[in-house]
Design a protein around this motif. Structure first.
Motif, PDB file in Angstrom:
ATOM      1  N   ASP A  84      50.077  46.019  27.158  1.00  2.52           N
ATOM      2  CA  ASP A  84      48.933  46.893  26.914  1.00  2.52           C
ATOM      3  C   ASP A  84      47.646  46.080  27.098  1.00  2.52           C
ATOM      4  O   ASP A  84      47.270  45.289  26.234  1.00  2.52           O
ATOM      5  CB  ASP A  84      49.012  47.469  25.494  1.00  2.52           C
ATOM      6  N   VAL A  85      46.984  46.281  28.219  1.00  2.00           N
ATOM      7  CA  VAL A  85      45.791  45.503  28.552  1.00  2.00           C
ATOM      8  C   VAL A  85      44.678  45.726  27.530  1.00  2.00           C
ATOM      9  O   VAL A  85      43.943  44.798  27.174  1.00  2.00           O
ATOM     10  CB  VAL A  85      45.289  45.862  29.966  1.00  2.00           C
ATOM     11  N   LEU A  86      44.557  46.951  27.037  1.00  2.00           N
ATOM     12  CA  LEU A  86      43.462  47.285  26.129  1.00  2.00           C
ATOM     13  C   LEU A  86      43.665  46.712  24.728  1.00  2.00           C
ATOM     14  O   LEU A  86      42.725  46.696  23.929  1.00  2.00           O
ATOM     15  CB  LEU A  86      43.274  48.804  26.053  1.00  2.00           C
ATOM     16  N   ALA A  87      44.866  46.241  24.432  1.00  2.00           N
ATOM     17  CA  ALA A  87      45.143  45.684  23.101  1.00  2.00           C
ATOM     18  C   ALA A  87      45.063  44.161  23.080  1.00  2.00           C
ATOM     19  O   ALA A  87      45.200  43.552  22.017  1.00  2.00           O
ATOM     20  CB  ALA A  87      46.525  46.135  22.631  1.00  2.00           C
ATOM     21  N   LEU A  88      44.811  43.537  24.221  1.00  2.00           N
ATOM     22  CA  LEU A  88      44.803  42.080  24.292  1.00  2.00           C
ATOM     23  C   LEU A  88      43.539  41.490  23.687  1.00  2.00           C
ATOM     24  O   LEU A  88      42.443  42.039  23.853  1.00  2.00           O
ATOM     25  CB  LEU A  88      44.929  41.628  25.746  1.00  2.00           C
ATOM     26  N   GLY A  89      43.716  40.365  23.021  1.00  2.00           N
ATOM     27  CA  GLY A  89      42.571  39.622  22.516  1.00  2.00           C
ATOM     28  C   GLY A  89      41.908  38.831  23.619  1.00  2.00           C
ATOM     29  O   GLY A  89      42.353  38.825  24.779  1.00  2.00           O
ATOM     30  N   ARG A  90      40.841  38.129  23.268  1.00  2.00           N
ATOM     31  CA  ARG A  90      40.036  37.437  24.275  1.00  2.00           C
ATOM     32  C   ARG A  90      40.844  36.413  25.060  1.00  2.00           C
ATOM     33  O   ARG A  90      40.777  36.376  26.291  1.00  2.00           O
ATOM     34  CB  ARG A  90      38.842  36.763  23.590  1.00  2.00           C
ATOM     35  N   GLU A  91      41.606  35.562  24.383  1.00  2.00           N
ATOM     36  CA  GLU A  91      42.354  34.518  25.062  1.00  2.00           C
ATOM     37  C   GLU A  91      43.499  35.095  25.884  1.00  2.00           C
ATOM     38  O   GLU A  91      43.786  34.625  26.997  1.00  2.00           O
ATOM     39  CB  GLU A  91      42.887  33.501  24.042  1.00  2.00           C
ATOM     40  N   GLU A  92      44.168  36.114  25.352  1.00  2.00           N
ATOM     41  CA  GLU A  92      45.249  36.757  26.097  1.00  2.00           C
ATOM     42  C   GLU A  92      44.716  37.440  27.355  1.00  2.00           C
ATOM     43  O   GLU A  92      45.341  37.378  28.419  1.00  2.00           O
ATOM     44  CB  GLU A  92      45.963  37.782  25.207  1.00  2.00           C
ATOM     45  N   LEU A  93      43.567  38.075  27.214  1.00  2.00           N
ATOM     46  CA  LEU A  93      42.968  38.747  28.364  1.00  2.00           C
ATOM     47  C   LEU A  93      42.550  37.734  29.416  1.00  2.00           C
ATOM     48  O   LEU A  93      42.716  37.955  30.624  1.00  2.00           O
ATOM     49  CB  LEU A  93      41.770  39.578  27.921  1.00  2.00           C
ATOM     50  N   ARG A  94      42.022  36.611  28.965  1.00  2.00           N
ATOM     51  CA  ARG A  94      41.614  35.568  29.911  1.00  2.00           C
ATOM     52  C   ARG A  94      42.812  35.049  30.705  1.00  2.00           C
ATOM     53  O   ARG A  94      42.720  34.830  31.917  1.00  2.00           O
ATOM     54  CB  ARG A  94      40.957  34.429  29.147  1.00  2.00           C
ATOM     55  N   ALA A  95      43.952  34.886  30.039  1.00  2.00           N
ATOM     56  CA  ALA A  95      45.160  34.446  30.732  1.00  2.00           C
ATOM     57  C   ALA A  95      45.631  35.501  31.730  1.00  2.00           C
ATOM     58  O   ALA A  95      46.111  35.183  32.827  1.00  2.00           O
ATOM     59  CB  ALA A  95      46.260  34.139  29.718  1.00  2.00           C
ATOM     60  N   LEU A  96      45.471  36.787  31.376  1.00  2.00           N
ATOM     61  CA  LEU A  96      45.902  37.867  32.259  1.00  2.00           C
ATOM     62  C   LEU A  96      45.022  37.980  33.493  1.00  2.00           C
ATOM     63  O   LEU A  96      45.455  38.506  34.523  1.00  2.00           O
ATOM     64  CB  LEU A  96      45.902  39.195  31.487  1.00  2.00           C
ATOM     65  N   ARG A  97      43.806  37.479  33.407  1.00  2.00           N
ATOM     66  CA  ARG A  97      42.890  37.552  34.546  1.00  2.00           C
ATOM     67  C   ARG A  97      43.459  36.837  35.771  1.00  2.00           C
ATOM     68  O   ARG A  97      43.067  37.141  36.898  1.00  2.00           O
ATOM     69  CB  ARG A  97      41.546  36.923  34.176  1.00  2.00           C
ATOM     70  N   ARG A  98      44.364  35.911  35.558  1.00  2.00           N
ATOM     71  CA  ARG A  98      45.008  35.249  36.696  1.00  2.00           C
ATOM     72  C   ARG A  98      45.740  36.254  37.568  1.00  2.00           C
ATOM     73  O   ARG A  98      45.823  36.094  38.781  1.00  2.00           O
ATOM     74  CB  ARG A  98      46.011  34.204  36.199  1.00  2.00           C
ATOM     75  N   LYS A  99      46.295  37.281  36.941  1.00  2.00           N
ATOM     76  CA  LYS A  99      47.129  38.228  37.678  1.00  2.00           C
ATOM     77  C   LYS A  99      46.367  39.455  38.154  1.00  2.00           C
ATOM     78  O   LYS A  99      46.860  40.208  38.991  1.00  2.00           O
ATOM     79  CB  LYS A  99      48.304  38.657  36.801  1.00  2.00           C
ATOM     80  N   MET A 100      45.173  39.689  37.608  1.00  2.00           N
ATOM     81  CA  MET A 100      44.390  40.874  37.945  1.00  2.00           C
ATOM     82  C   MET A 100      43.002  40.433  38.404  1.00  2.00           C
ATOM     83  O   MET A 100      42.220  39.927  37.601  1.00  2.00           O
ATOM     84  CB  MET A 100      44.275  41.806  36.731  1.00  2.00           C
ATOM     85  N   GLN A 101      42.703  40.627  39.677  1.00  2.00           N
ATOM     86  CA  GLN A 101      41.435  40.178  40.235  1.00  2.00           C
ATOM     87  C   GLN A 101      40.707  41.340  40.913  1.00  2.00           C
ATOM     88  O   GLN A 101      41.227  42.453  41.028  1.00  2.00           O
ATOM     89  CB  GLN A 101      41.677  39.050  41.236  1.00  2.00           C
ATOM     90  N   ILE A 102      39.484  41.082  41.367  1.00  2.00           N
ATOM     91  CA  ILE A 102      38.672  42.111  42.015  1.00  2.00           C
ATOM     92  C   ILE A 102      37.935  41.521  43.213  1.00  2.00           C
ATOM     93  O   ILE A 102      37.514  40.352  43.191  1.00  2.00           O
ATOM     94  CB  ILE A 102      37.668  42.743  41.012  1.00  2.00           C
ATOM     95  N   ILE A 103      37.809  42.331  44.263  1.00  2.00           N
ATOM     96  CA  ILE A 103      36.954  42.023  45.404  1.00  2.00           C
ATOM     97  C   ILE A 103      35.809  43.019  45.366  1.00  2.00           C
ATOM     98  O   ILE A 103      36.037  44.233  45.402  1.00  2.00           O
ATOM     99  CB  ILE A 103      37.722  42.145  46.737  1.00  2.00           C
ATOM    100  N   PHE A 104      34.578  42.545  45.296  1.00  2.00           N
ATOM    101  CA  PHE A 104      33.429  43.409  45.098  1.00  2.00           C
ATOM    102  C   PHE A 104      32.923  43.991  46.409  1.00  2.00           C
ATOM    103  O   PHE A 104      33.207  43.493  47.501  1.00  2.00           O
ATOM    104  CB  PHE A 104      32.306  42.650  44.398  1.00  2.00           C
ATOM    105  N   GLN A 105      32.112  45.039  46.278  1.00  2.00           N
ATOM    106  CA  GLN A 105      31.593  45.753  47.446  1.00  2.00           C
ATOM    107  C   GLN A 105      30.594  44.908  48.239  1.00  2.00           C
ATOM    108  O   GLN A 105      30.700  44.807  49.455  1.00  2.00           O
ATOM    109  CB  GLN A 105      30.931  47.060  47.010  1.00  2.00           C
ATOM    110  N   ASP A 106      29.642  44.328  47.558  1.00  2.00           N
ATOM    111  CA  ASP A 106      28.579  43.574  48.225  1.00  2.00           C
ATOM    112  C   ASP A 106      28.978  42.098  48.282  1.00  2.00           C
ATOM    113  O   ASP A 106      28.960  41.409  47.256  1.00  2.00           O
ATOM    114  CB  ASP A 106      27.267  43.736  47.468  1.00  2.00           C
ATOM    115  N   PRO A 107      29.325  41.583  49.453  1.00  2.00           N
ATOM    116  CA  PRO A 107      29.797  40.197  49.534  1.00  2.00           C
ATOM    117  C   PRO A 107      28.698  39.161  49.349  1.00  2.00           C
ATOM    118  O   PRO A 107      28.997  37.974  49.258  1.00  2.00           O
ATOM    119  CB  PRO A 107      30.391  40.121  50.947  1.00  2.00           C
ATOM    120  N   TYR A 108      27.438  39.606  49.299  1.00  2.00           N
ATOM    121  CA  TYR A 108      26.355  38.639  49.092  1.00  2.00           C
ATOM    122  C   TYR A 108      25.998  38.518  47.610  1.00  2.00           C
ATOM    123  O   TYR A 108      25.966  37.420  47.053  1.00  2.00           O
ATOM    124  CB  TYR A 108      25.123  39.035  49.891  1.00  2.00           C
TER     125      TYR A 108
END
Length: 343
Positions: A84-108
């Motif tokens: 449950d992503v919404l139930a994760l604490g700060r450190e757990e969420l930070r570790a999960l960021r390795r698996k979930m990334q984003i590519i933004f619209q404006d590359p600049y």
């Protein structure tokens, strides 16, 4: 494209996601919230691309950012690999960021102009302590080459590159921490058409090589056909139609999907087809119309009082699922879908 088989359930499972924005200030507490995302549900399998499409202001980007918790959702459920992503604490969420990334619209604007390309790509590696200094340099060089750039570019700054090259840098940065899921937030909308095709081909190759899953946010159906296994069409905070890419494009059941398809340029000048021009403006997400959100702009011949009072359910209709009271009627599918060539 054929969707990959799901093994043991979806990688990402989103249910009833809501994101409302409230105006601040002492004298604005009674202002209705902006209902950017109004209860959407979707899932993405391992190695699959789900395209989330719709016109500007429909809530696509808010949905993607809420799934990643780059902004906190108002309510709903987001399960990733059974957690449950919404139930994760700060450190757990930070570790999960390795698996979930984003590519933004404006590359600049998404790249720090004060950081070299190498430092920008290395940032995630250093934060998650994935390699020592020498190992980080080697990984940065390999990542740049993987996205089609020379490893020597690591010492340059973002302003020295074209838009397509900057977007490749953004892709390398997202890949640096070895994610399994990436939100692609309109990653080619700011690029020339020829460069769009190159970036889309790169994303497809990376998916095949790394087994990546994408939530690909876009407004151009000609773009998503190249990459998406399934499409979810979003209008004013809600998903109004979803299905496998080829089935949805060949036989759209919701009037809004038909209007989007009719706006795609026809590459064959000898082929004639009807262009659907929607009347009126997009309603305010602070005060969406009751019932079907689309009824104020709908061209359906059978629309009636039910459309303005009763919210349609997203239900199976033919090969897709559509949120329209009259989706099964033959007149709903009378618009011929345009031929959308692969780029």
């Amino acid at each position: 494209m054929t969707a990959p088989a799901a093994n043991g359930g979806p990688l990402l499972d989103v249910r009833d996601l809501v994101k409302h924005y409230r105006s601040g200030g002492l004298f604005q507490r009674s202002t209705p919230p902006v209902r950017a995302v109004d209860g959407i549900s979707l899932d993405v399998a391992q190695g699959e691309t789900l395209a989330l499409v719709g016109e500007s202001g429909c809530g696509k980007s808010s949905a993607g950012r809420s799934i990643l918790r780059l902004q906190e959702p108002t309510s709903g459920s987001v399960m990733f690999e059974g957690r449950d992503v919404l139930a994760l604490g700060r450190e757990e969420l930070r570790a999960l960021r390795r698996k979930m990334q984003i590519i933004f619209q404006d590359p600049y604007s998404s790249l720090n102009p004060r950081l070299t390309v190498g430092d920008a790509v290395a940032e995630g590696i250093q934060i998650h302590k994935l390699a020592d200094r020498a190992g980080t340099a080697r990984r940065v060089a390999a990542l740049l080459e993987e996205v089609g750039l020379d490893a020597s570019y690591a010492g340059r700054y973002p302003h020295e590159f074209s838009g397509g090259q900057r977007q490749r840098i953004g892709i390398a940065r997202a890949l640096a921490v070895e994610p399994s899921f990436i939100v692609c937030d309109e990653p080619v909308s700011a690029l020339d058409v020829s460069v769009q095709a190159q970036v889309l081909n790169l994303l497809r190759e990376l998916q095949q090589r790394r087994g990546l899953s994408y939530l690909f946010i876009a407004h151009d159906l000609a773009v998503v056909r190249q990459l998406a296994h399934r499409i979810a069409v979003m209008y004013l905070g809600r998903i109004v139609e979803t299905g496998a890419t080829e089935e949805l494009l060949a036989n759209p059941r919701h009037p809004y999907t038909q209007a989007l398809l009719s706006a795609v340029p026809e590459p064959d000048p000898t082929r004639q087809r009807e262009r659907i021009v929607l009347s009126g403006d997009l309603p305010s997400p602070s005060a969406p119309p009751p019932g079907c959100h689309f009824h104020t702009r709908c061209f359906h011949q059978l629309r009636d009082g039910r459309c303005s009072t009763e919210t349609p359910l997203l239900r199976p209709v033919g090969a897709t699922r559509a949120a329209c009271h009259y989706a099964e009627h033959s007149s709903v599918a009378q618009v011929t879908a345009p031929a959308i060539p692969n780029q």
